[in-house]
Scaffold this active site. Structure first.
Site, PDB file in Angstrom:
ATOM      1  N   THR A 137       0.871  -1.178   0.000  1.00  0.00           N
ATOM      2  CA  THR A 137       0.000   0.000   0.000  1.00  0.00           C
ATOM      3  C   THR A 137       0.904   1.223   0.000  1.00  0.00           C
ATOM      4  O   THR A 137       2.138   1.096  -0.068  1.00  0.00           O
ATOM      5  CB  THR A 137      -0.878   0.033   1.273  1.00  0.00           C
ATOM      6  N   TYR A 178      -9.644   2.996  13.430  1.00  0.00           N
ATOM      7  CA  TYR A 178      -8.443   2.144  13.381  1.00  0.00           C
ATOM      8  C   TYR A 178      -8.438   1.160  14.556  1.00  0.00           C
ATOM      9  O   TYR A 178      -8.341  -0.061  14.368  1.00  0.00           O
ATOM     10  CB  TYR A 178      -7.172   3.002  13.420  1.00  0.00           C
ATOM     11  N   GLY A 215     -12.107  13.023  18.405  1.00  0.00           N
ATOM     12  CA  GLY A 215     -12.105  11.820  19.252  1.00  0.00           C
ATOM     13  C   GLY A 215     -10.714  11.429  19.723  1.00  0.00           C
ATOM     14  O   GLY A 215     -10.472  10.262  20.055  1.00  0.00           O
ATOM     15  N   THR A 227      -2.323  -3.658  19.211  1.00  0.00           N
ATOM     16  CA  THR A 227      -1.916  -2.344  19.705  1.00  0.00           C
ATOM     17  C   THR A 227      -2.552  -2.003  21.059  1.00  0.00           C
ATOM     18  O   THR A 227      -3.640  -2.503  21.381  1.00  0.00           O
ATOM     19  CB  THR A 227      -2.324  -1.275  18.664  1.00  0.00           C
ATOM     20  N   ASP A 228      -1.891  -1.124  21.801  1.00  0.00           N
ATOM     21  CA  ASP A 228      -2.467  -0.640  23.065  1.00  0.00           C
ATOM     22  C   ASP A 228      -3.771   0.122  22.822  1.00  0.00           C
ATOM     23  O   ASP A 228      -4.582   0.290  23.743  1.00  0.00           O
ATOM     24  CB  ASP A 228      -1.463   0.254  23.822  1.00  0.00           C
ATOM     25  N   GLU A 229      -3.963   0.604  21.572  1.00  0.00           N
ATOM     26  CA  GLU A 229      -5.125   1.461  21.296  1.00  0.00           C
ATOM     27  C   GLU A 229      -6.447   0.713  21.412  1.00  0.00           C
ATOM     28  O   GLU A 229      -7.502   1.337  21.524  1.00  0.00           O
ATOM     29  CB  GLU A 229      -4.973   2.113  19.911  1.00  0.00           C
ATOM     30  N   LYS A 285      -8.741  -3.020  14.865  1.00  0.00           N
ATOM     31  CA  LYS A 285      -7.723  -3.877  15.495  1.00  0.00           C
ATOM     32  C   LYS A 285      -8.344  -4.696  16.630  1.00  0.00           C
ATOM     33  O   LYS A 285      -8.015  -5.872  16.810  1.00  0.00           O
ATOM     34  CB  LYS A 285      -6.551  -3.031  16.028  1.00  0.00           C
TER      35      LYS A 285
HETATM   36  P1  NAD Z   1       2.856   0.281   8.451  1.00  0.00           P
HETATM   37  O1  NAD Z   1       1.637   1.039   8.026  1.00  0.00           O
HETATM   38  O2  NAD Z   1       4.184   0.935   8.394  1.00  0.00           O
HETATM   39  O3  NAD Z   1       2.970  -1.078   7.597  1.00  0.00           O
HETATM   40  C1  NAD Z   1       1.872  -1.860   7.265  1.00  0.00           C
HETATM   41  C2  NAD Z   1       2.294  -2.811   6.148  1.00  0.00           C
HETATM   42  O4  NAD Z   1       1.180  -3.664   5.837  1.00  0.00           O
HETATM   43  C3  NAD Z   1       2.684  -2.113   4.839  1.00  0.00           C
HETATM   44  O5  NAD Z   1       3.864  -2.674   4.317  1.00  0.00           O
HETATM   45  C4  NAD Z   1       1.507  -2.377   3.924  1.00  0.00           C
HETATM   46  O6  NAD Z   1       1.851  -2.407   2.545  1.00  0.00           O
HETATM   47  C5  NAD Z   1       1.043  -3.732   4.422  1.00  0.00           C
HETATM   48  N1  NAD Z   1      -0.362  -4.009   4.115  1.00  0.00           N
HETATM   49  C6  NAD Z   1      -1.426  -3.194   4.316  1.00  0.00           C
HETATM   50  N2  NAD Z   1      -2.556  -3.787   3.881  1.00  0.00           N
HETATM   51  C7  NAD Z   1      -2.192  -5.012   3.426  1.00  0.00           C
HETATM   52  C8  NAD Z   1      -2.917  -6.096   2.857  1.00  0.00           C
HETATM   53  N3  NAD Z   1      -4.248  -6.050   2.690  1.00  0.00           N
HETATM   54  N4  NAD Z   1      -2.228  -7.202   2.484  1.00  0.00           N
HETATM   55  C9  NAD Z   1      -0.891  -7.262   2.628  1.00  0.00           C
HETATM   56  N5  NAD Z   1      -0.162  -6.271   3.145  1.00  0.00           N
HETATM   57  C10 NAD Z   1      -0.805  -5.153   3.548  1.00  0.00           C
HETATM   58  O7  NAD Z   1       2.493  -0.201   9.917  1.00  0.00           O
HETATM   59  P2  NAD Z   1       3.432  -0.456  11.170  1.00  0.00           P
HETATM   60  O8  NAD Z   1       3.533   0.800  11.945  1.00  0.00           O
HETATM   61  O9  NAD Z   1       4.658  -1.174  10.760  1.00  0.00           O
HETATM   62  O10 NAD Z   1       2.497  -1.434  12.016  1.00  0.00           O
HETATM   63  C11 NAD Z   1       2.570  -2.852  11.833  1.00  0.00           C
HETATM   64  C12 NAD Z   1       1.584  -3.524  12.756  1.00  0.00           C
HETATM   65  O11 NAD Z   1       1.875  -3.190  14.115  1.00  0.00           O
HETATM   66  C13 NAD Z   1       0.144  -3.087  12.522  1.00  0.00           C
HETATM   67  O12 NAD Z   1      -0.680  -4.222  12.628  1.00  0.00           O
HETATM   68  C14 NAD Z   1      -0.152  -2.103  13.637  1.00  0.00           C
HETATM   69  O13 NAD Z   1      -1.508  -2.109  13.986  1.00  0.00           O
HETATM   70  C15 NAD Z   1       0.722  -2.662  14.755  1.00  0.00           C
HETATM   71  N6  NAD Z   1       1.204  -1.680  15.744  1.00  0.00           N
HETATM   72  C16 NAD Z   1       1.845  -0.546  15.331  1.00  0.00           C
HETATM   73  C17 NAD Z   1       2.328   0.344  16.278  1.00  0.00           C
HETATM   74  C18 NAD Z   1       3.083   1.592  15.866  1.00  0.00           C
HETATM   75  O14 NAD Z   1       3.394   2.424  16.728  1.00  0.00           O
HETATM   76  N7  NAD Z   1       3.422   1.781  14.598  1.00  0.00           N
HETATM   77  C19 NAD Z   1       2.142   0.093  17.646  1.00  0.00           C
HETATM   78  C20 NAD Z   1       1.476  -1.087  18.029  1.00  0.00           C
HETATM   79  C21 NAD Z   1       1.016  -1.964  17.065  1.00  0.00           C
HETATM   80  P1  TYD Z   2       0.618   9.144  15.706  1.00  0.00           P
HETATM   81  O1  TYD Z   2       2.081   9.072  15.436  1.00  0.00           O
HETATM   82  O2  TYD Z   2      -0.326   9.378  14.570  1.00  0.00           O
HETATM   83  O3  TYD Z   2       0.230   7.826  16.518  1.00  0.00           O
HETATM   84  P2  TYD Z   2      -1.153   7.441  17.307  1.00  0.00           P
HETATM   85  O4  TYD Z   2      -2.218   8.380  16.909  1.00  0.00           O
HETATM   86  O5  TYD Z   2      -1.406   6.058  16.814  1.00  0.00           O
HETATM   87  O6  TYD Z   2      -0.816   7.510  18.760  1.00  0.00           O
HETATM   88  O7  TYD Z   2       0.376  10.310  16.758  1.00  0.00           O
HETATM   89  C1  TYD Z   2       1.008  10.317  18.026  1.00  0.00           C
HETATM   90  C2  TYD Z   2       0.448  11.479  18.801  1.00  0.00           C
HETATM   91  O8  TYD Z   2       0.867  12.699  18.180  1.00  0.00           O
HETATM   92  C3  TYD Z   2      -1.074  11.530  18.812  1.00  0.00           C
HETATM   93  O9  TYD Z   2      -1.505  12.018  20.094  1.00  0.00           O
HETATM   94  C4  TYD Z   2      -1.432  12.541  17.734  1.00  0.00           C
HETATM   95  C5  TYD Z   2      -0.246  13.493  17.770  1.00  0.00           C
HETATM   96  N1  TYD Z   2       0.141  14.121  16.488  1.00  0.00           N
HETATM   97  C6  TYD Z   2       0.376  15.496  16.425  1.00  0.00           C
HETATM   98  O10 TYD Z   2       0.248  16.218  17.424  1.00  0.00           O
HETATM   99  N2  TYD Z   2       0.788  16.024  15.232  1.00  0.00           N
HETATM  100  C7  TYD Z   2       0.931  15.271  14.107  1.00  0.00           C
HETATM  101  O11 TYD Z   2       1.272  15.809  13.021  1.00  0.00           O
HETATM  102  C8  TYD Z   2       0.679  13.854  14.179  1.00  0.00           C
HETATM  103  C9  TYD Z   2       0.841  12.972  12.959  1.00  0.00           C
HETATM  104  C10 TYD Z   2       0.308  13.328  15.400  1.00  0.00           C
END
Ligand code: NAD
Ligand code: TYD
Length: 334
Positions: free
Chosen positions: A36, A148, A273, A124-126, A152
């Site tokens: 994506t 989102y 929200g 995720t913690d969310e 999850k």
């Molecule tokens: P990201 O958005 O960087 O990567 C997601 C990947 O999934 C991408 O490579 C995308 O191409 C692929 N993808 C999306 N839809 C797909 C589909 N239908 N089929 C195959 N591939 C697909 O996300 P991330 O930050 O690396 O997060 C990875 C996982 O960890 C997610 O499940 C997210 O919910 C979870 N997570 C993320 C965080 C964080 O802080 N980033 C924290 C806790 C949990």
């Molecule tokens: P984000 O990195 O989008 O992660 P999540 O919403 O999953 O926690 O955002 C982290 C925090 O930062 C969230 O409280 C929203 C805030 N935020 C900003 O203040 N400015 C920004 O440009 C973005 C992307 C996020």
């Protein structure tokens, strides 16, 4: 050990693949990713020819693709694939339902059908929602606040239902906010660092006092490896960074590390929200699997800033939209 890693071209998945190839030589990894907007094969460029690694272009929500791949025979699945950005889920929730819920269902069905020995659902913690004081444990109720996190949470419930009904060997990890190399520059930390390097101000939502717990991505990947190898099936493991910060604290830390004045930020309209605070109790994974984060927050933030400074061509290409051309070259014309 042969593992199907889904979403391995994204931020955490690509860090996980690199960690496994380093720490578990001899394991075979197949990365199923449909690329994506945030899936990026450049994230894996250094290991794309590694003998233990293979890329499979495809969608987890496509039953034929998943079925064909799993029929090769795998020991485990680690599902990172997701739509992962809260702000995008506010604009359009449909892709979140398709990938995060339907995609997970198809992987669970496949895990069941092909006798996968361990299925790790990266969550995720969310899913617990916001908490004013204290921290959520694995027994806390789910109260997701965004489309989102609702998608999850739904995936987590499906995974637990498959364990309960079919004894599909699922384990769920719920982690706090990650930071580190290869994070798509629409999330707070890479967006802030790259904006400042480009001479732009950092947008802060609302009053900037929302709290997140931050973990360095390698610590999260190590926790997933522990859960994959030793986690008990049917269980949930919280993973925390023990570094709770307001968004303003994060922005101030980054500006200081980048040697810029503290006024290089501006307040913008709040996210609708907007969850106030996330906080996890991670005693279970520490007690049962002996995992603990090993990176100090200040040191890991410094490393992260250095990485984005040294790899500016990576995020500049994404920000300028050139990544799509790279993808065309890398994949379509091969
Ligand atoms: P990201 O958005 O960087 O990567 C997601 C990947 O999934 C991408 O490579 C995308 O191409 C692929 N993808 C999306 N839809 C797909 C589909 N239908 N089929 C195959 N591939 C697909 O996300 P991330 O930050 O690396 O997060 C990875 C996982 O960890 C997610 O499940 C997210 O919910 C979870 N997570 C993320 C965080 C964080 O802080 N980033 C924290 C806790 C949990
Ligand atoms: P984000 O990195 O989008 O992660 P999540 O919403 O999953 O926690 O955002 C982290 C925090 O930062 C969230 O409280 C929203 C805030 N935020 C900003 O203040 N400015 C920004 O440009 C973005 C992307 C996020």
């Amino acid at each position: 050990m042969k593992i199907l890693v889904t979403g391995g071209a994204g931020f955490i998945g690509s860090n996980f693949i690199r960690l496994i190839l380093n720490r578990r030589p001899g394991w075979d990894l197949v990365n199923l990713d449909c690329l994506t907007y945030c899936g990026n094969l450049e994230n894996l460029k250094d290991i794309e020819k590694h003998k233990g690694y293979r890329f499979a272009h495809g969608d987890i929500a496509d039953r034929v693709t998943v079925d064909t791949l799993l029929s090769e025979g795998f020991d485990a699945i680690v599902n990172f694939a997701a739509e992962s950005h809260v702000d995008r889920s506010i604009l359009d929730a449909s892709p979140f339902i398709r990938t995060n819920i339907e995609g997970t269902l198809i992987l669970l069905e496949g895990a069941q059908k092909y006798g996968i020995k361990k299925y790790v659902q990266v969550s995720t913690d969310e899913v617990y929602g916001s908490i004013e004081n204290g921290s959520f444990t694995e027994l806390s109720n789910l109260a997701p606040g965004s489309p989102y996190s609702a998608s999850k949470a739904s995936a987590d419930l499906l995974a637990l239902a498959y364990w309960n009904t079919h004894k599909t060997p699922v384990v769920i990890t719920r982690c706090t906010n990650n930071y580190g190399p290869y994070q798509f520059p629409e999330k707070l930390i890479p967006l802030a660092i790259s904006n400042v390097i480009e001479g732009k101000s950092i947008p802060v939502y609302g009053d900037g006092l929302n709290v997140r717990d931050w973990i360095y991505v390698e610590d999260h990947c190590n926790a997933i490896l522990s859960v994959l190898e030793n986690g008990k099936v049917g269980e949930i493991y919280n993973i925390a960074g023990s570094s709770e910060k307001t968004n303003l604290e994060i922005v101030h830390t980054l500006l200081e590390l980048l040697g810029k004045k503290q006024d290089m930020m501006h307040f913008v309209a709040d996210r609708p929200g907007h969850d106030w605070r996330y906080s996890l109790d991670d005693k279970k994974i520490r007690r049962e699997l002996g995992w603990a984060p090993s990176y100090d927050f200040n040191r890991a933030m410094e490393m992260t800033v250095d990485w984005y400074k040294q790899n500016d061509s990576w995020w500049r290409r994404i920000k300028s939209g050139e990544y799509s051309k790279y993808y065309e070259r890398m994949y379509h014309h091969r």
